[in-house]
Design a protein around this motif. Structure first.
Motif, PDB file in Angstrom:
ATOM      1  N   ARG A  11       0.618  -1.079   0.074  1.00 11.88           N
ATOM      2  CA  ARG A  11      -0.178  -0.047  -0.091  1.00 11.88           C
ATOM      3  C   ARG A  11       0.969   1.337   0.121  1.00 11.88           C
ATOM      4  O   ARG A  11       0.562   2.250  -0.763  1.00 11.88           O
ATOM      5  N   LEU A  12       1.719   1.196   0.863  1.00  7.66           N
ATOM      6  CA  LEU A  12       2.726   2.395   0.766  1.00  7.66           C
ATOM      7  C   LEU A  12       3.530   2.718  -0.572  1.00  7.66           C
ATOM      8  O   LEU A  12       3.453   3.826  -0.970  1.00  7.66           O
ATOM      9  N   HIS A  13       3.924   1.598  -1.198  1.00  8.07           N
ATOM     10  CA  HIS A  13       4.711   1.784  -2.263  1.00  8.07           C
ATOM     11  C   HIS A  13       3.818   2.020  -3.553  1.00  8.07           C
ATOM     12  O   HIS A  13       4.174   2.186  -4.612  1.00  8.07           O
ATOM     13  N   LEU A  14       2.191   2.065  -3.470  1.00  8.22           N
ATOM     14  CA  LEU A  14       1.282   2.476  -4.580  1.00  8.22           C
ATOM     15  C   LEU A  14       0.770   3.465  -3.914  1.00  8.22           C
ATOM     16  O   LEU A  14      -0.475   3.900  -4.481  1.00  8.22           O
ATOM     17  N   HIS A  15       1.541   4.326  -3.280  1.00  7.05           N
ATOM     18  CA  HIS A  15       0.738   5.693  -2.766  1.00  7.05           C
ATOM     19  C   HIS A  15       0.036   6.557  -3.754  1.00  7.05           C
ATOM     20  O   HIS A  15      -0.864   7.221  -3.725  1.00  7.05           O
ATOM     21  N   ASN A  16       0.862   6.566  -4.975  1.00  3.26           N
ATOM     22  CA  ASN A  16       0.159   7.497  -5.934  1.00  3.26           C
ATOM     23  C   ASN A  16      -0.671   6.796  -6.996  1.00  3.26           C
ATOM     24  O   ASN A  16      -0.853   7.411  -7.934  1.00  3.26           O
ATOM     25  N   MET A  17      -1.169   5.875  -6.772  1.00  2.00           N
ATOM     26  CA  MET A  17      -2.011   5.163  -7.423  1.00  2.00           C
ATOM     27  C   MET A  17      -3.468   5.619  -7.174  1.00  2.00           C
ATOM     28  O   MET A  17      -3.723   6.026  -6.044  1.00  2.00           O
ATOM     29  N   ASP A  18      -4.559   5.471  -8.209  1.00  2.33           N
ATOM     30  CA  ASP A  18      -5.707   5.863  -7.893  1.00  2.33           C
ATOM     31  C   ASP A  18      -6.377   4.886  -6.669  1.00  2.33           C
ATOM     32  O   ASP A  18      -6.275   3.763  -7.004  1.00  2.33           O
ATOM     33  N   PRO A  19      -6.892   5.476  -5.870  1.00  7.94           N
ATOM     34  CA  PRO A  19      -7.177   4.808  -4.676  1.00  7.94           C
ATOM     35  C   PRO A  19      -8.114   3.549  -4.732  1.00  7.94           C
ATOM     36  O   PRO A  19      -7.950   2.674  -4.274  1.00  7.94           O
ATOM     37  N   MET A  20      -9.137   3.991  -5.861  1.00 11.56           N
ATOM     38  CA  MET A  20     -10.148   2.956  -5.918  1.00 11.56           C
ATOM     39  C   MET A  20      -9.528   1.379  -6.681  1.00 11.56           C
ATOM     40  O   MET A  20      -9.703   0.412  -6.266  1.00 11.56           O
ATOM     41  N   GLU A  21      -8.431   1.814  -7.664  1.00 11.66           N
ATOM     42  CA  GLU A  21      -7.869   0.825  -8.321  1.00 11.66           C
ATOM     43  C   GLU A  21      -6.838   0.025  -7.464  1.00 11.66           C
ATOM     44  O   GLU A  21      -6.658  -1.059  -7.238  1.00 11.66           O
ATOM     45  N   ARG A  22      -6.409   0.867  -6.380  1.00 16.67           N
ATOM     46  CA  ARG A  22      -5.331   0.280  -5.426  1.00 16.67           C
ATOM     47  C   ARG A  22      -6.046  -0.646  -4.483  1.00 16.67           C
ATOM     48  O   ARG A  22      -5.618  -1.672  -4.360  1.00 16.67           O
ATOM     49  N   ASP A  23      -7.244  -0.077  -3.917  1.00 15.60           N
ATOM     50  CA  ASP A  23      -7.859  -0.929  -3.025  1.00 15.60           C
ATOM     51  C   ASP A  23      -8.452  -2.432  -3.720  1.00 15.60           C
ATOM     52  O   ASP A  23      -8.328  -3.451  -3.048  1.00 15.60           O
ATOM     53  N   GLU A  24      -8.806  -2.119  -4.973  1.00 18.17           N
ATOM     54  CA  GLU A  24      -9.215  -3.401  -5.684  1.00 18.17           C
ATOM     55  C   GLU A  24      -8.073  -4.363  -5.685  1.00 18.17           C
ATOM     56  O   GLU A  24      -8.198  -5.662  -5.695  1.00 18.17           O
ATOM     57  N   LEU A  25      -6.863  -3.930  -6.208  1.00 16.33           N
ATOM     58  CA  LEU A  25      -5.671  -4.823  -6.344  1.00 16.33           C
ATOM     59  C   LEU A  25      -5.041  -5.160  -5.010  1.00 16.33           C
ATOM     60  O   LEU A  25      -4.911  -6.523  -4.875  1.00 16.33           O
ATOM     61  N   ILE A  26      -5.066  -4.614  -3.939  1.00 13.34           N
ATOM     62  CA  ILE A  26      -4.889  -4.966  -2.501  1.00 13.34           C
ATOM     63  C   ILE A  26      -5.607  -6.048  -1.967  1.00 13.34           C
ATOM     64  O   ILE A  26      -5.441  -6.942  -1.534  1.00 13.34           O
ATOM     65  N   ALA A  27      -7.194  -5.851  -2.398  1.00 16.33           N
ATOM     66  CA  ALA A  27      -8.016  -6.851  -2.111  1.00 16.33           C
ATOM     67  C   ALA A  27      -7.860  -8.105  -2.774  1.00 16.33           C
ATOM     68  O   ALA A  27      -7.924  -9.446  -2.209  1.00 16.33           O
ATOM     69  N   GLU A  28      -7.290  -8.248  -4.088  1.00 11.15           N
ATOM     70  CA  GLU A  28      -6.548  -9.614  -4.692  1.00 11.15           C
ATOM     71  C   GLU A  28      -5.721 -10.205  -3.654  1.00 11.15           C
ATOM     72  O   GLU A  28      -5.645 -11.442  -3.694  1.00 11.15           O
ATOM     73  N   TYR A  29      -4.825  -9.306  -3.222  1.00 18.08           N
ATOM     74  CA  TYR A  29      -3.729  -9.932  -2.478  1.00 18.08           C
ATOM     75  C   TYR A  29      -4.083 -10.435  -1.222  1.00 18.08           C
ATOM     76  O   TYR A  29      -3.712 -11.168  -0.682  1.00 18.08           O
ATOM     77  N   GLU A  30      -5.088  -9.691  -0.645  1.00 22.39           N
ATOM     78  CA  GLU A  30      -5.576 -10.161   0.681  1.00 22.39           C
ATOM     79  C   GLU A  30      -6.106 -11.493   0.277  1.00 22.39           C
ATOM     80  O   GLU A  30      -6.253 -12.361   1.224  1.00 22.39           O
ATOM     81  N   ALA A  31      -7.251 -11.532  -0.785  1.00 23.23           N
ATOM     82  CA  ALA A  31      -7.778 -12.779  -1.005  1.00 23.23           C
ATOM     83  C   ALA A  31      -6.805 -13.875  -1.092  1.00 23.23           C
ATOM     84  O   ALA A  31      -7.099 -15.059  -0.717  1.00 23.23           O
ATOM     85  N   HIS A  32      -5.510 -13.506  -1.828  1.00 24.31           N
ATOM     86  CA  HIS A  32      -4.742 -14.612  -2.006  1.00 24.31           C
ATOM     87  C   HIS A  32      -4.090 -15.227  -0.747  1.00 24.31           C
ATOM     88  O   HIS A  32      -3.676 -16.355  -0.589  1.00 24.31           O
ATOM     89  N   PHE A  33      -3.917 -14.159   0.291  1.00 25.11           N
ATOM     90  CA  PHE A  33      -3.393 -14.719   1.537  1.00 25.11           C
ATOM     91  C   PHE A  33      -4.460 -15.877   2.160  1.00 25.11           C
ATOM     92  O   PHE A  33      -4.027 -16.832   2.769  1.00 25.11           O
ATOM     93  N   LEU A  34      -5.899 -15.511   2.123  1.00 23.82           N
ATOM     94  CA  LEU A  34      -6.663 -16.282   2.594  1.00 23.82           C
ATOM     95  C   LEU A  34      -6.924 -17.668   1.810  1.00 23.82           C
ATOM     96  O   LEU A  34      -6.830 -18.736   2.625  1.00 23.82           O
ATOM     97  N   PHE A  35      -6.880 -17.548   0.707  1.00 24.31           N
ATOM     98  CA  PHE A  35      -7.115 -18.862  -0.094  1.00 24.31           C
ATOM     99  C   PHE A  35      -5.697 -19.593   0.260  1.00 24.31           C
ATOM    100  O   PHE A  35      -5.770 -20.845   0.524  1.00 24.31           O
ATOM    101  N   GLY A  36      -4.615 -19.104   0.368  1.00 26.86           N
ATOM    102  CA  GLY A  36      -3.422 -19.633   0.592  1.00 26.86           C
ATOM    103  C   GLY A  36      -3.431 -20.225   1.986  1.00 26.86           C
ATOM    104  O   GLY A  36      -2.908 -21.486   2.370  1.00 26.86           O
ATOM    105  N   GLN A  37      -3.957 -19.600   3.140  1.00 28.74           N
ATOM    106  CA  GLN A  37      -4.084 -20.179   4.310  1.00 28.74           C
ATOM    107  C   GLN A  37      -5.070 -21.387   4.604  1.00 28.74           C
ATOM    108  O   GLN A  37      -4.903 -22.212   5.153  1.00 28.74           O
ATOM    109  N   GLN A  38      -5.999 -21.243   3.600  1.00 26.66           N
ATOM    110  CA  GLN A  38      -6.905 -22.121   3.388  1.00 26.66           C
ATOM    111  C   GLN A  38      -6.320 -23.507   2.955  1.00 26.66           C
ATOM    112  O   GLN A  38      -6.900 -24.550   3.502  1.00 26.66           O
ATOM    113  N   SER A  39      -5.462 -23.311   2.089  1.00 30.24           N
ATOM    114  CA  SER A  39      -4.813 -24.727   1.283  1.00 30.24           C
ATOM    115  C   SER A  39      -3.809 -24.975   2.616  1.00 30.24           C
ATOM    116  O   SER A  39      -2.842 -25.696   1.973  1.00 30.24           O
ATOM    117  N   GLY A  40      -3.447 -24.487   3.533  1.00 35.04           N
ATOM    118  CA  GLY A  40      -2.997 -25.143   4.974  1.00 35.04           C
ATOM    119  C   GLY A  40      -1.311 -24.496   4.838  1.00 35.04           C
ATOM    120  O   GLY A  40      -0.489 -24.831   5.406  1.00 35.04           O
TER     121      GLY A  40
END
Lengths: 190, 112
Positions: A11-40
């Motif tokens: 998030r820090l290094h995407l500071h000058n990205m459009d906030p909406m797009e940034r949130d959308e992209l970060i949501a992908e990474y957050e979901a990736h963490f959840l899927f990863g943790q789900q698979s153990g």
């Protein structure tokens, strides 16, 4: 690296990205963490598979990538003083500065209080004729001595008024020097 | 090493398109599939996916799943399909050309 650390860095290094797009992209990474943790997998493992968040931010931004300001400053410090800002060093120096500040802060504060008292005193001198006028308006007795006293106070006030600013500037510089010293000590600059 | 990292990154878009062409997939699934074949930072597929969407090669839709967070699926558009065919064609030419270049110079080295 923990999930939180990964996401924060990204998030820090995407500071000058459009906030909406940034949130959308970060949501992908957050979901990736959840899927990863789900698979153990552990958080740290998912993070290392994802790669370096700063590299990822650079890929996203392309030539629009701008390093966040303080990271910039930090890397300059490392350049000028050698790599002596190890994390344990930072903690020890921070503790030192904190304990020292517990001692120094009351003095700094006392200085400001004294300055404020001085400023209020000079201000009171300057407005003494108005106080006199007010007193007369509300039916006070006219005393020649009071008029003399008021004009004397205004005179003193006028002489002192510029010094209020001078003292403030001078004292600000001292404070500033202390804070600069604090931050450079924590960062490990000589 | 830099070359290896670069060409792995460069081919990610092609891999993603191939996988999505087969069926709609979500980000984590794509990352898993690709890292099975190519050793690459999995996180790098998200910037690629984002670009494919902004360029109009893919669209997305959300689907709830019984377990875990909703999945954001990527679907190839008609333009994406054409683009993929073009990419695969280019890729084959590219690989053949680089292969030819390598084998040609190897033959010459052996002659000398």
């Amino acid at each position: 690296m923990s999930k939180e650390h990964f996401i924060n860095l990204l998030r820090l290094h995407l500071h000058n990205m459009d906030p909406m797009e940034r949130d959308e992209l970060i949501a992908e990474y957050e979901a990736h963490f959840l899927f990863g943790q789900q698979s153990g997998k552990k958080e740290e493992q998912v993070a290392s598979e994802l790669g370096d968040p700063i590299d990822l931010a650079k890929q996203v931004m392309g030539d629009q990538y701008r390093p966040p300001y303080h990271i910039h400053e930090q890397s300059n410090n490392v350049d000028s003083s050698g790599n002596n800002s190890s994390s344990s060093g930072v903690i020890i120096r921070s503790l030192g500065v904190i304990f020292l500040s517990i001692f120094i802060f009351p003095f700094l504060l006392t200085g400001w209080t004294m300055w404020l008292t001085y400023a209020i005193l000079v201000f009171t001198f300057l407005i003494s004729p108005f106080v006199l006028v007010l007193e007369l308006m509300f039916g006070g007795e006219f005393l020649t001595a009071e008029v003399f006293l008021a004009s004397l106070l205004v005179g003193i006030g006028l002489l002192l008024v510029t010094s209020v600013r001078t003292v403030m500037r001078w004292y600000l510089v001292i404070n500033q020097k202390y804070f600069n010293w604090m931050s450079s000590t924590i960062k490990g600059r000589k | 090493m830099k070359e290896i990292v670069q060409f792995k990154k460069g081919v990610l878009g092609l891999c993603v398109l191939v996988l999505i062409n087969q069926r709609d997939r979500y980000g984590f699934e794509l990352a898993q599939q690709i890292s099975k074949h190519i050793e690459v930072a999995e996180g790098a597929i998200y910037p690629v996916l984002r670009r494919l969407v902004t360029d109009g090669h893919c669209t997305t839709y959300l689907q709830e799943s019984t377990e875990g967070p909703p999945r954001k699926y990527y679907k190839l558009t008609a333009e994406g399909k054409t683009y993929l065919q073009e990419l695969v064609g280019e890729w084959n030419i590219f690989v053949d050309s680089v292969g030819a270049l390598i084998s040609e110079t190897e033959e010459r080295n052996q002659d000398e």
